[in-house]
Design a protein around this motif. Sequence first.
Motif, mmCIF file in Angstrom:
data_model
loop_
_atom_site.group_PDB
_atom_site.id
_atom_site.type_symbol
_atom_site.label_atom_id
_atom_site.label_comp_id
_atom_site.label_asym_id
_atom_site.label_seq_id
_atom_site.Cartn_x
_atom_site.Cartn_y
_atom_site.Cartn_z
ATOM 1 N N UNK A 164 -5.689 -15.045 12.574
ATOM 2 C CA UNK A 164 -6.667 -14.914 11.490
ATOM 3 C C UNK A 164 -7.673 -13.595 11.820
ATOM 4 N N UNK A 165 -8.005 -13.176 10.476
ATOM 5 C CA UNK A 165 -8.988 -12.030 10.659
ATOM 6 C C UNK A 165 -10.453 -12.601 10.252
ATOM 7 N N UNK A 166 -11.117 -12.111 11.551
ATOM 8 C CA UNK A 166 -12.549 -12.906 11.581
ATOM 9 C C UNK A 166 -13.682 -11.869 11.456
ATOM 10 N N UNK A 167 -14.852 -12.087 11.183
ATOM 11 C CA UNK A 167 -16.052 -11.379 11.374
ATOM 12 C C UNK A 167 -16.678 -11.961 12.560
ATOM 13 N N UNK A 168 -16.878 -11.362 13.682
ATOM 14 C CA UNK A 168 -17.662 -11.783 14.937
ATOM 15 C C UNK A 168 -18.775 -11.245 14.868
ATOM 16 N N UNK A 169 -19.857 -11.879 15.696
ATOM 17 C CA UNK A 169 -21.035 -11.404 16.276
ATOM 18 C C UNK A 169 -21.019 -11.054 17.621
ATOM 19 N N UNK A 203 -25.031 -9.025 18.805
ATOM 20 C CA UNK A 203 -26.065 -9.048 17.642
ATOM 21 C C UNK A 203 -25.344 -8.054 16.597
ATOM 22 N N UNK A 204 -24.140 -7.827 16.634
ATOM 23 C CA UNK A 204 -23.661 -6.558 15.680
ATOM 24 C C UNK A 204 -22.174 -7.412 14.921
ATOM 25 N N UNK A 205 -22.140 -7.186 14.066
ATOM 26 C CA UNK A 205 -21.016 -7.758 13.111
ATOM 27 C C UNK A 205 -19.712 -6.841 13.444
ATOM 28 N N UNK A 206 -18.604 -7.539 13.478
ATOM 29 C CA UNK A 206 -17.305 -6.681 13.823
ATOM 30 C C UNK A 206 -16.128 -7.558 13.190
ATOM 31 N N UNK A 207 -15.515 -6.593 12.597
ATOM 32 C CA UNK A 207 -14.178 -7.117 11.942
ATOM 33 C C UNK A 207 -13.031 -6.879 12.767
ATOM 34 N N UNK A 208 -12.154 -8.006 12.922
ATOM 35 C CA UNK A 208 -10.922 -7.806 13.988
ATOM 36 C C UNK A 208 -9.776 -8.949 13.617
ATOM 37 N N UNK A 209 -8.768 -8.914 14.098
ATOM 38 C CA UNK A 209 -7.806 -9.831 14.026
ATOM 39 C C UNK A 209 -7.983 -10.887 15.466
ATOM 40 N N UNK A 218 -9.635 -9.459 20.585
ATOM 41 C CA UNK A 218 -9.727 -8.871 19.161
ATOM 42 C C UNK A 218 -9.015 -7.625 19.094
ATOM 43 N N UNK A 219 -8.064 -7.671 18.022
ATOM 44 C CA UNK A 219 -7.251 -6.705 17.787
ATOM 45 C C UNK A 219 -7.695 -5.736 16.785
ATOM 46 N N UNK A 220 -7.330 -4.648 16.759
ATOM 47 C CA UNK A 220 -7.498 -3.474 15.533
ATOM 48 C C UNK A 220 -6.404 -3.312 15.240
ATOM 49 N N UNK A 221 -6.170 -3.413 13.762
ATOM 50 C CA UNK A 221 -4.754 -2.615 13.098
ATOM 51 C C UNK A 221 -4.910 -1.624 12.478
ATOM 52 N N UNK A 222 -4.662 -0.352 12.912
ATOM 53 C CA UNK A 222 -5.080 0.710 12.561
ATOM 54 C C UNK A 222 -4.157 2.121 12.539
ATOM 55 N N UNK A 223 -4.177 3.114 11.973
ATOM 56 C CA UNK A 223 -3.277 4.217 11.932
ATOM 57 C C UNK A 223 -3.713 4.771 13.261
ATOM 58 N N UNK A 224 -4.750 4.786 13.521
ATOM 59 C CA UNK A 224 -5.239 5.232 15.015
ATOM 60 C C UNK A 224 -5.130 4.078 15.935
ATOM 61 N N UNK A 227 -14.142 -16.574 8.643
ATOM 62 C CA UNK A 227 -12.829 -16.058 8.410
ATOM 63 C C UNK A 227 -12.493 -15.208 7.139
ATOM 64 N N UNK A 228 -12.122 -14.292 7.141
ATOM 65 C CA UNK A 228 -11.965 -13.095 6.012
ATOM 66 C C UNK A 228 -10.803 -13.801 4.971
ATOM 67 N N UNK A 229 -11.247 -13.949 3.913
ATOM 68 C CA UNK A 229 -10.365 -14.473 2.963
ATOM 69 C C UNK A 229 -9.661 -13.366 1.810
#
Length: 213
Positions: free
Chosen positions: A149-154, A157-163, A175-181, A201-203
């Motif tokens: 699942x792709x999630x927004x985590x805290x 106190x900071x918001x983060x987008x990861x798998x 929490x995994x990045x999916x990037x060209x880098x 969860x990101x929809x």
Amino acid sequence: MHPTQEKLLKLSKTRDLNKLTLREIGKLIGVKHPQVVKHHMEQLKKHNAKSFNIGNKISKLTSNNVVDSLLFDIPILGYANCGKATVIADEDTLGFLTVSTSLVKKKNNLFALIASGDSMNKANINGSTIEDGDFVVVDGDKRSPINGDYVVSIIEDCANIKRYYFDKKNEQIVLISESKTNYPPIVIHPSDFSEYMVNGIITNIVKKLSIKI
């Protein structure tokens, strides 16, 4: 019970929490960020804690008016990093994202965040990547992710987008990045699980404007 929840219970006996903002409540109990306050208030409400009166305060924060219409509004609650968690999560509404029901299935408790960074630009959510400046639509009712699942985590106190992945063998959240880098993962140790929060969860991804006006 988590210490923050104990403080909330104690405060609710002397103050009407419905008349306070999340930021004001946080200041009274020594929690600096409203997202963390919101999370623990929701946990207390979920477990029907005695003497805890918050009424509809939480549900009003991210609910949408679900009506039979072509368009509906989703509150934009700030920014979220697609890399290291550095953008402070907030409850201040930046405005509303008006979308067609053909783009996003309407339901209560959706909210949107503006993606910041490039560490998720190879993600695949309904065929869309997450680029810097895109709107990320989050289901705030879904807070128990499964692997992939792709999630927004805290995180602090900071918001983060990861798998999201739970490494069962080592009992840790990854929490995994999916990037060209190539970005290293974020690993949450079991001892910190109580402080880690999935905010939803990101929809859907609503792409930023790609033409010049």
